[in-house]
Write an enzyme that holds these catalytic residues in place. Structure first.
Site, PDB file in Angstrom:
ATOM      1  N   SER A 167       0.727  -0.956   0.237  1.00 39.02           N
ATOM      2  CA  SER A 167       0.760   0.189   0.458  1.00 39.02           C
ATOM      3  C   SER A 167       1.241   1.254  -0.074  1.00 39.02           C
ATOM      4  O   SER A 167       1.651   1.293   0.772  1.00 39.02           O
ATOM      5  CB  SER A 167      -0.656   0.049   1.423  1.00 39.02           C
ATOM      6  N   ASP A 169       0.166   4.468   0.950  1.00 38.78           N
ATOM      7  CA  ASP A 169      -0.445   5.196   1.592  1.00 38.78           C
ATOM      8  C   ASP A 169       0.731   4.887   3.575  1.00 38.78           C
ATOM      9  O   ASP A 169       0.475   5.628   4.228  1.00 38.78           O
ATOM     10  CB  ASP A 169      -1.709   4.963   2.048  1.00 38.78           C
ATOM     11  N   ARG A 213      -5.746   8.923   2.099  1.00 31.75           N
ATOM     12  CA  ARG A 213      -7.795   9.381   2.436  1.00 31.75           C
ATOM     13  C   ARG A 213      -7.473   9.221   3.330  1.00 31.75           C
ATOM     14  O   ARG A 213      -8.119  10.274   4.049  1.00 31.75           O
ATOM     15  CB  ARG A 213      -7.923   8.294   1.476  1.00 31.75           C
TER      16      ARG A 213
END
Length: 787
Positions: A167, A169, A213
């Site tokens: 990922s 993020d 996000r």
């Protein structure tokens, strides 16, 4: 545990015979997933298990058919340097239903697959865990429907799951770095560096929106790495009235002759009332209040793209191998686990503990408990945030403490990318702590000549992205200038020294501390921050500059491999830097997928060279018709790069031809990688705080006097922590003739490269296999903690 320590555990005693492993990538893609897939496939085949690709994530598992295919060693050739995932990833609705999972179980049982390696985010891993819990029930149901027989229910009774987090993020708790995060930072920093040059020309303000996000990691670290003026992240909303303070800050910067402003916004940024803060909103604010020429750039999917960085390839390769080991050792009683990295060590953690903690963070943010959210994110996130706060905002002079101490900073040794980021952090933290900061030009030689001047907060603006050494650096040692350096220290009233450099910096501090008997001037706190591309400084697993050099080597090897696979049947011999230290050659080989790496630390003879030639001859018979061999510059005085090139050329006649390439000084240059900027910034800020503490401790009767061993230290990263070690104590750990530490952690990864290149080797896996728990750290720990 003690009993285990006496008997090392070797992976060759673990067999995968009769086992089948399925590997899938799910959720959003991330650079480095392919490296993980490659490692799982090759390690699986190596231990004699069958390995299957599951194409298109869970969708392929539900659809079955030719979405689940057995693969060979060559299936994963040449994917190491490709971004994204070659086996595809899809969001799958049907796997969320029991019917879908029933079909998936049937497809796996048909092929005898009871081991799954899932590479994805927390959603994918949660799904895998549910699948595992339902497994025996699903098989019962299939048997009742007459789809499989009772025999199969018994034979395939348990499903083992190991996860790896892919990922960009870095939003998964329990792991320091997820696969893809470092590469995404590379993309962001490349863009920021490019934007800075245009903003500089026009005196513009740029608002950059980066992904994240629910997690501000990318925004925070890129803000740290490029010295942004302001950053908005979901975990740390700005206080009431932030609009005013931001505008004041921006106009102050302009008044200080700074021609550009950079503001970084995470896509999930919010204010303290949980209202979104968008990049457009920030732009409008700056335009309305200040009238600055402002532009918005949204990075979007660029961040997911491109080739994986050296760090991500090594991380994913280590984790892939670890995942197969975890599957081989799994029993019905062991919980589904995630393999992850803590500091510098591969660890296994219970999957659901990590997922629960990741969900806790979101919950804390939703409920407005932001301090808690930051703490739950883990040590390295908290450290990043604290360092950012320290370095980005200068307090007005009236608010700064006054200590009347003078601290000098100098660079010693060869230039290394990230040195300037370290100087910037040292200067700014020093000023915040109330000291007067002095910069020494051209190392100890410049010091002796009196090339020393006071340096201010603004002087180091924009330094993080600059390669090389702005202060100038020399390899000269202080021994022959002791008298003159002591004079300069007295004239400028220097109360502490911070030396940023490589092995010469370490030798220099040893010489200065030995000279304390003769010169009182050297009885001051001194600290060294390791910065050298060779990564050969004792007392630290990493040094500033090594990551940038590794990326240069990896990029070059990628290009060379491409040229070699075009011409077919060609072997390249590439010489890397590093002095006697094989770090760059060994890790470069792991990141570039090389066939062999010759290093000084592991003696080799003509028989070994012969075996390598034979190995390459065999390889030319397969579909992979190219070879890559790395050689450290000083690995052997007689087996030179030319010698190895000539030997290979002669022995490979009629089978392959040879080319050689000496990478040379390009390994010292270039813009620093995100890792080196970040590492340099944090380690240097910490060293400066140590200096302040030591100055307070050693200040007696109006002067600083420090003559104990613990007042001359090297700050290094050791396994999971940053540690200050007296240089005197490090003497016993050093091989001074060859300028390397006697024990080096990365030698343990040496067998990994050999396994992935299909050599028979022995691999000590005693370190792995202990399932740990996700630790909630206390606030105190954050200070000592991870990078």
């Amino acid at each position: 545990r003690a009993a285990m320590d006496h008997q090392p555990k070797f992976f060759e005693n673990l067999s995968g015979t009769g086992k089948a492993i399925g590997v899938l990538t799910s959720g959003g893609d991330a650079q480095g997933m392919n490296a993980a897939v490659r490692a799982v496939v090759r390690m699986g085949i190596y231990v004699k298990a069958k390995v299957y690709f599951v194409y298109e994530g869970y969708q392929g598992m539900v659809d079955g058919g030719d979405n689940i295919v057995e693969v060979s060693w060559e299936s994963v050739s040449s994917i190491l340097q490709v971004g994204g995932t070659v086996i595809g990833s899809a969001r799958c609705k049907s796997f969320r239903t029991r019917e879908g999972r029933l079909q998936a179980a049937y497809n796996l049982v048909q092929r005898g697959i009871t081991n799954l390696c899932v590479i994805g985010g927390d959603g994918s891993l949660t799904g895998a865990n549910l699948f595992r819990e339902e497994w025996s029930g699903l098989l019962e149901e299939l048997a009742q429907k007459g789809k499989i027989d009772e025999e199969a229910v018994k034979k395939y009774a348990y499903l083992n799951i190991v996860g790896m987090v892919g990922s960009i993020d870095n939003d998964f708790c329990g792991t320091d770095m997820t696969i893809g995060t470092d590469s995404a930072l590379h993309r962001i920093i490349e863009v920021v560096d490019a934007i800075m040059t245009t903003a500089q020309s026009h005196q513009r303000t740029f608002v950059l929106e980066v992904m994240g996000r629910h997690c501000g990691y990318l925004a925070l670290v890129s803000a740290l790495a490029c010295g942004a003026d302001w950053v908005f992240i979901p975990e740390y909303p700005p206080e009431e009235g932030w609009e005013d303070s931001m505008c004041v800050k921006l106009s102050e910067n302009r008044a200080r002759k700074k021609r550009l402003n950079i503001i970084i916004v995470a896509e999930g940024a919010i204010d303290c009332h949980n209202k979104p803060i968008t990049s457009e909103k920030v732009k409008d604010l700056v335009v309305q209040r200040l009238g600055f020429d402002t532009r918005v750039t949204i990075l979007g999917h660029v961040q997911r793209g491109g080739t994986p960085s050296a760090f991500d390839r090594i991380l994913a390769s280590r984790m892939g191998v670890e995942a197969v080991l975890a599957l081989l050792e799994a029993t019905p009683a062991t919980p589904a686990c995630v393999v992850s990295l803590s500091g510098n060590q591969a660890v296994r953690l219970p999957l659901m503990e990590c997922v629960q903690m990741t969900q806790e963070v979101q919950k804390a943010m939703d409920e407005g408990r932001f301090v808690e959210a930051v703490r739950l994110r883990g040590r390295s996130f908290e450290n990043n945030l604290n360092t950012y706060k320290l370095l980005s905002h200068k307090k007005p002079d009236a608010e700064l403490p006054k200590t009347n101490f003078n601290v000098a900073v100098l660079n010693v040794g060869a230039p290394a990318a990230g040195m300037n980021a370290a100087v910037r952090a040292a200067v700014r933290v020093g000023i915040t702590e109330g000291h007067k900061m002095f910069a020494v030009i051209d190392g100890f030689e410049g010091f002796a000549r009196g090339k020393i001047k006071e340096i201010s907060w603004g002087d180091v603006g924009g330094w993080t992205g600059q390669g090389g050494s702005i202060l100038g650096t020399k390899r000269t040692l202080p021994a022959k200038y002791l008298e003159k350096i002591a004079d300069q220290m007295r004239t400028n009233c220097i109360n502490a020294l911070m030396v940023i450099g490589g092995f010469e910096a370490y030798l220099g501090l040893l010489e200065l501390s030995a000279a304390r008997e003769k010169y009182d001037e050297f009885c001051v706190p001194m600290v060294m921050v390791p910065a050298t591309v060779s990564n050969n400084v004792p007392g630290s697993d990493f040094s500033i500059g090594a990551d940038t050099a590794l990326n240069t080597i990896t990029d070059t090897c990628d290009r060379i491999k491409q040229s070699a696979s075009g011409t077919k049947r060609r072997v390249f011999i590439i010489e890397t830097m590093g002095g006697y230290c094989g770090y760059l050659a060994n890790m470069g080989a792991l990141a570039a997928g090389a066939d062999a790496a010759y290093i000084f630390e592991e003696q080799f003879d003509i028989r070994e060279l012969q075996a390598n030639v034979e190995h390459l001859t065999e390889k030319m018979k397969t579909s992979i018709q190219r070879g890559l061999v790395l050689r450290n510059e000083n690995c052997n005085e007689n087996y030179t790069t030319d010698f190895i090139y000539q030997l290979y050329s002669e022995e490979g006649k009629g089978v392959f031809d040879c080319r050689k390439n000496v990478l040379g000084h390009m390994q010292q240059g270039g813009a620093p990688s995100p890792f080196d900027r970040n590492f340099g910034t944090k380690i240097s800020a910490k060293a400066m705080q140590w200096i302040s503490k030591k100055l307070k401790e050693t200040y007696r009767k109006g002067k600083v006097f420090a003559n104990t061993d613990d007042s001359v230290c090297l700050l290094g990263m050791r396994r999971r922590n940053l540690v200050f070690q007296p240089v005197a104590e490090l003497k016993t750990e050093t091989d001074f003739v060859h300028r390397i530490p006697k024990e080096q952690w990365w030698l343990k990864l040496r067998p990994l490269m050999k396994i992935l290149a299909k050599y028979k080797t022995s691999y000590d896996v005693s370190d792995s296999g202990q399932l740990e728990h996700v630790a909630m750290h206390s606030p105190k720990e954050a200070e000592t903690g991870a990078i």
